[in-house]
Design an enzyme around this catalytic site. Structure first.
Site, PDB file in Angstrom:
ATOM      1  N   GLY A  92       0.788  -1.229   0.000  1.00  0.00           N
ATOM      2  CA  GLY A  92       0.000   0.000   0.000  1.00  0.00           C
ATOM      3  C   GLY A  92       0.816   1.272   0.000  1.00  0.00           C
ATOM      4  O   GLY A  92       0.387   2.294   0.544  1.00  0.00           O
ATOM      5  N   GLY A  94       2.149   2.567  -2.981  1.00  0.00           N
ATOM      6  CA  GLY A  94       2.216   3.100  -4.344  1.00  0.00           C
ATOM      7  C   GLY A  94       3.275   2.424  -5.195  1.00  0.00           C
ATOM      8  O   GLY A  94       3.621   2.911  -6.267  1.00  0.00           O
ATOM      9  N   LEU A  95       3.801   1.272  -4.727  1.00  0.00           N
ATOM     10  CA  LEU A  95       4.841   0.577  -5.482  1.00  0.00           C
ATOM     11  C   LEU A  95       4.286  -0.654  -6.206  1.00  0.00           C
ATOM     12  O   LEU A  95       5.044  -1.527  -6.629  1.00  0.00           O
ATOM     13  CB  LEU A  95       5.995   0.169  -4.550  1.00  0.00           C
ATOM     14  CG  LEU A  95       6.682   1.333  -3.813  1.00  0.00           C
ATOM     15  CD1 LEU A  95       7.791   0.812  -2.902  1.00  0.00           C
ATOM     16  CD2 LEU A  95       7.252   2.351  -4.800  1.00  0.00           C
ATOM     17  N   GLY A  96       2.976  -0.719  -6.337  1.00  0.00           N
ATOM     18  CA  GLY A  96       2.367  -1.800  -7.109  1.00  0.00           C
ATOM     19  C   GLY A  96       2.320  -3.126  -6.357  1.00  0.00           C
ATOM     20  O   GLY A  96       2.364  -4.199  -6.968  1.00  0.00           O
ATOM     21  N   ASP A 140      -0.164  -1.559 -13.657  1.00  0.00           N
ATOM     22  CA  ASP A 140       0.601  -2.132 -12.542  1.00  0.00           C
ATOM     23  C   ASP A 140       0.884  -3.613 -12.761  1.00  0.00           C
ATOM     24  O   ASP A 140       2.012  -4.075 -12.571  1.00  0.00           O
ATOM     25  CB  ASP A 140      -0.153  -1.937 -11.216  1.00  0.00           C
ATOM     26  CG  ASP A 140      -0.139  -0.490 -10.752  1.00  0.00           C
ATOM     27  OD1 ASP A 140       0.303   0.380 -11.523  1.00  0.00           O
ATOM     28  OD2 ASP A 140      -0.577  -0.223  -9.618  1.00  0.00           O
TER      29      ASP A 140
END
Ligand code: MEV
Length: 307
Positions: A92, A94-96, A140
C-alpha cells in the site's frame, strides 16, 4: 497428491502518467528488482499467507485481499490453492504491491497445476486489481509481469513498448507516509477532471505531452530535462488534488539536496515520492531524506547495452 509451484513478480515505480493512464493516455513505468515471490500448494481450503504484511487469510474471509484472491482464482478456474508469499516491498505504498502479489500468486497457482499462460496471468491479475481499484488501467500488473522500463497505453490488449535509455540514471524512492486508497484517489482525480470540462481534457493532454517529451529525453539521458518533466508532472498531479503537504515537502527536500526533479509516484494521497539523480547525488539525497526520518532507497537503472 499435493503439487507445488512458484511464481514471482516485480514491484514498480511510475515515472510519468499515473492517473491520466486510466483515461487512455500513455504512462512510463519502471519495474523494480524487488517484488514478491509466491509458493503455491494444490490443497484445500484456499488460503493465503503473507507474513511480512501480517496477512493470513482464507478465500472466503471478509477482507479485500481475500476477495481479490477469490476473483483471481475464479478467473484461473482453480479452487485448491494454499499460497505462502515472501514480500520484499511495503504494501500500500504506491509501489504496485497488490499487482505484484496477484501476478506472483497467479503464476504460482498455474505452475502448481502444470499450467503457464501469460494471458491467464494477466486476466487473473486484472480481476484481482478490480477488487482494489474499480477501474485499473492494467499498468501495474503489466509491469509486475514484464519488469523493465516501459511505455504503456491501456487497451485490450494494452500497447506496451520497452524503452531504452542513453545512460544510467538513479532514482531515490522515499516512503513518505502510508498510501491512500487507490480507488478513492482514482475516483477523486476523475471527479476533478470531469468538473473542469474542456480544461480537464486539455490537462490530460498535458500529461500525454510530458510522456511524449520524456521518451526522447530518456534516450538522450538528458537528466536536466527529465527532472523538469518530473517537476511538471508532480505540479499537475498536485493541482488535481493527488499530492499532500508531506509529499510536496519530501519532493522539495530532494530537489534541495540535488535531485534533478521529484514527484509523487502511483496514486498519491500518501505513499512514495521519487527523485531523479545521478549515482553520486542519489546517496546525498537518500541520506538527507533519512535524516528527516523518511525511509528511502536507491534504484539504479542501467542503460541496456548498445543504446
Ligand atoms: C496506480 O499505481 C496507478 C494509477 O494510474 C491507477 C491505474 O493506472 O490503474 C493511479
Amino acid at each position: 497428491m499435493t503439487a507445488t509451484g512458484t511464481g514471482s513478480a516485480n514491484a514498480k515505480v511510475l515515472l510519468f502518467g499515473e492517473h491520466s493512464v486510466v483515461f487512455g493516455k500513455p504512462a512510463i513505468a519502471l519495474g523494480l528488482h524487488a517484488g514478491v515471490t509466491a509458493t503455491a500448494r494444490s490443497e484445500s481450503p484456499c488460503a493465503l499467507r503473507v507474513p511480512n504484511w501480517n496477512l493470513d487469510l482464507s478465500r472466503n474471509d471478509d477482507h479485500p485481499v481475500a476477495r481479490a484472491l477469490d476473483a483471481l482464482l475464479s478467473s484461473l478456474g482453480i479452487d485448491d490453492i494454499a499460497c505462502e508469499v515472501d514480500a520484499h516491498i511495503p504494501a500500500g505504498a504506491g509501489l504496485g504491491s497488490s499487482a505484484a502479489l496477484a501476478v506472483a500468486v497467479a503464476r504460482a497457482a498455474l505452475a502448481a497445476h502444470n499450467r503457464a499462460d501469460n494471458n491467464d496471468v494477466a486476466a487473473a491479475a486484472m480481476a484481482s486489481e478490480r477488487v482494489f481499484h474499480g477501474n485499473p488501467s492494467g499498468l501495474d500488473h503489466t509491469v509486475a509481469m514484464t519488469g523493465g522500463l516501459l511505455r504503456f497505453v491501456r487497451g485490450n490488449p494494452p500497447h506496451v513498448q520497452q524503452l531504452g535509455t542513453g545512460a544510467p540514471f538513479s532514482l531515490v524512492v522515499a516512503q513518505v507516509a502510508a498510501g491512500a486508497s487507490t480507488a478513492v484517489q482514482v475516483s477523486e482525480f476523475a471527479r476533478r477532471i470531469a468538473g473542469l470540462g474542456a480544461t480537464g481534457s486539455r490537462l490530460l493532454d498535458c500529461f500525454e505531452q510530458i510522456v511524449d517529451q520524456a521518451i526522447p529525453a530518456l534516450e538522450r539521458a538528458d537528466l536536466g530535462e527529465l527532472g523538469l518533466l518530473f517537476d511538471a508532472n508532480h505540479g499537475l498531479l498536485a493541482g488535481l488534488g493527488m499530492s499532500t503537504a508531506a509529499l510536496d515537502v519530501a519532493c522539495q527536500k530532494a530537489r534541495n539536496a540535488g535531485a534533478y526533479g521529484a514527484k509523487l509516484t502511483g496514486a498519491g494521497g500518501g505513499g512514495c515520492v521519487i527523485a531523479l539523480a545521478d549515482a553520486d547525488s542519489a546517496e546525498v539525497i537518500c541520506d538527507t531524506l533519512r535524516t528527516c526520518s523518511i525511509s528511502s532507497f536507491i534504484v539504479h537503472h542501467a542503460a541496456p547495452a548498445g543504446l
